[in-house]
Design a protein around this motif. Structure first.
Motif, PDB file in Angstrom:
ATOM      1  N   GLY A 177       3.939  10.687  18.611  1.00  0.00           N
ATOM      2  CA  GLY A 177       3.418  10.443  18.005  1.00  0.00           C
ATOM      3  C   GLY A 177       3.625   9.738  16.456  1.00  0.00           C
ATOM      4  O   GLY A 177       2.809   9.709  15.514  1.00  0.00           O
ATOM      5  N   ARG A 178       4.289  10.156  15.968  1.00  0.00           N
ATOM      6  CA  ARG A 178       5.479   9.481  14.796  1.00  0.00           C
ATOM      7  C   ARG A 178       7.044   8.184  15.401  1.00  0.00           C
ATOM      8  O   ARG A 178       7.129   7.713  14.360  1.00  0.00           O
ATOM      9  N   HIS A 179       6.037   7.178  15.867  1.00  0.00           N
ATOM     10  CA  HIS A 179       6.798   6.097  16.421  1.00  0.00           C
ATOM     11  C   HIS A 179       6.210   5.045  15.759  1.00  0.00           C
ATOM     12  O   HIS A 179       6.021   4.905  14.657  1.00  0.00           O
ATOM     13  N   GLY A 180       7.605   5.058  15.173  1.00  0.00           N
ATOM     14  CA  GLY A 180       7.680   3.546  13.943  1.00  0.00           C
ATOM     15  C   GLY A 180       7.030   2.604  14.006  1.00  0.00           C
ATOM     16  O   GLY A 180       6.855   1.377  13.382  1.00  0.00           O
ATOM     17  N   ALA A 181       7.695   1.959  15.562  1.00  0.00           N
ATOM     18  CA  ALA A 181       7.779   0.556  16.108  1.00  0.00           C
ATOM     19  C   ALA A 181       6.574   0.524  16.446  1.00  0.00           C
ATOM     20  O   ALA A 181       6.414   0.132  18.120  1.00  0.00           O
ATOM     21  N   THR A 182       5.268   0.535  15.811  1.00  0.00           N
ATOM     22  CA  THR A 182       3.800  -0.058  16.451  1.00  0.00           C
ATOM     23  C   THR A 182       3.519  -1.244  15.762  1.00  0.00           C
ATOM     24  O   THR A 182       3.721  -1.918  14.861  1.00  0.00           O
ATOM     25  N   THR A 183       2.527  -1.755  17.253  1.00  0.00           N
ATOM     26  CA  THR A 183       1.695  -2.574  15.912  1.00  0.00           C
ATOM     27  C   THR A 183       1.299  -2.946  14.228  1.00  0.00           C
ATOM     28  O   THR A 183       1.504  -3.823  13.592  1.00  0.00           O
ATOM     29  N   GLU A 184       0.177  -2.063  14.161  1.00  0.00           N
ATOM     30  CA  GLU A 184       0.195  -1.412  13.080  1.00  0.00           C
ATOM     31  C   GLU A 184       0.886  -1.615  12.080  1.00  0.00           C
ATOM     32  O   GLU A 184       0.855  -1.914  11.429  1.00  0.00           O
TER      33      GLU A 184
END
Length: 289
Positions: A177-184
């Protein structure tokens, strides 16, 4: 301030020592005209820690450079010409007395060296202002001259990224839920870099394998996490680059892509030598300006 010429002005004293066992030591000391504490905790694993401001007597361990301010003097303890030798940390052994500790290897051995060897320089920089430490060329002069004759193609640049959020604990490396490397999040950083004339965006943690980071990790650069669209940077167009280069590990191909925001990026891919339609490895695009 850009400096085009650096003057190396110093005096050197060499003291030859020899003990009863016949072990010789040459101690060289150089004095250069350059001449509360700020540090990060002593840690052989990482430098990516918060800076602390402490009284010198309260510092237990510190990575170098160890910066301090005493009265009208600003100083910094560091090292130079660190070749094939472990780095050092500082450990306080008395109120204002520190000793060095060398970083060990995975097997606990600190250094495997021949009978004759040269240690790095241990440096103490002194200045009347904090900026004197930054402008000092002491470390530069103690290192060997650059082995690259033409450095005109090297262009320093600024970049932004998500790694600091992971180290602060506000984001994580793994897909949760706190993943930093997302597309957004990547698109936000790209927009921020574009708006503030920043040259690059570094994104770590988008590919699978970060669950075991720091241990026996195995990264898969062809499999992104579900919340990262690896091809978003090339979602509108994929264009050609130079002729592929044949290597012992496959074809090396450079190409470009265009994002929906019209941002153009460059990337590289490694292809099977026999079946070049199949990719062995590819990288996320780097914005072109």
């Amino acid at each position: 301030m850009e400096v085009y010429a650096v003057i190396d002005s110093h005096r050197e004293m060499a003291v030859s020592l020899k003990n009863d066992d016949g072990v010789s030591l040459v101690l060289r000391v150089r004095a250069s005209v350059d001449g509360v504490s700020w540090s990060i905790p002593g840690n052989f694993e990482t430098y990516e820690l918060d800076t602390r401001e402490l009284p010198i007597s309260s510092v237990e361990t510190a990575n170098t450079p160890f910066t301090f301010h005493a009265g009208d003097v600003w100083g910094s303890i560091h090292e130079a010409a660190l070749y094939d030798f472990p780095e050092m940390n500082l450990y306080r052994c008395d109120s204002l007395v520190f000793r060095t500790e060398l970083a060990p290897g995975p097997d606990g051995v600190k250094a495997r060296i021949p009978g004759k060897f040269t240690t790095p320089w241990r440096t103490v920089q002194i200045g009347r202002k904090a900026v004197d430490l930054i402008n000092s060329s002491l470390i530069l002069n103690l290192n060997e001259p650059c082995a690259i004759e033409d450095v005109s193609w090297i262009k320093p640049q600024k970049y932004v990224g998500v790694w600091w959020g992971m180290h602060l604990g506000t984001q994580t490396w793994v897909c949760d839920g706190r993943h930093g490397a997302t597309t957004e999040n990547a698109l936000k950083h790209i927009d921020f870099a574009e708006a503030n004339n920043i040259d690059g965006v570094l994104f770590e943690g988008w590919n699978q394998g970060w669950e075991s980071w720091g241990g026996r990790q195995h990264f898969d650069y062809c499999k992104p996490y579900p919340d990262f669209e690896k091809s978003a940077w090339q979602s509108c167009k994929i264009g050609a680059g130079p002729v592929p280069i044949g290597t012992s590990e496959g074809w090396l191909m450079f190409y470009h892509g265009v994002h929906r925001t019209c941002l153009m990026s460059a990337s590289r891919a490694r292809l099977f030598m026999i079946q070049p339609a199949d990719a062995l490895q590819s990288t996320t695009g780097v914005p072109i300006r």
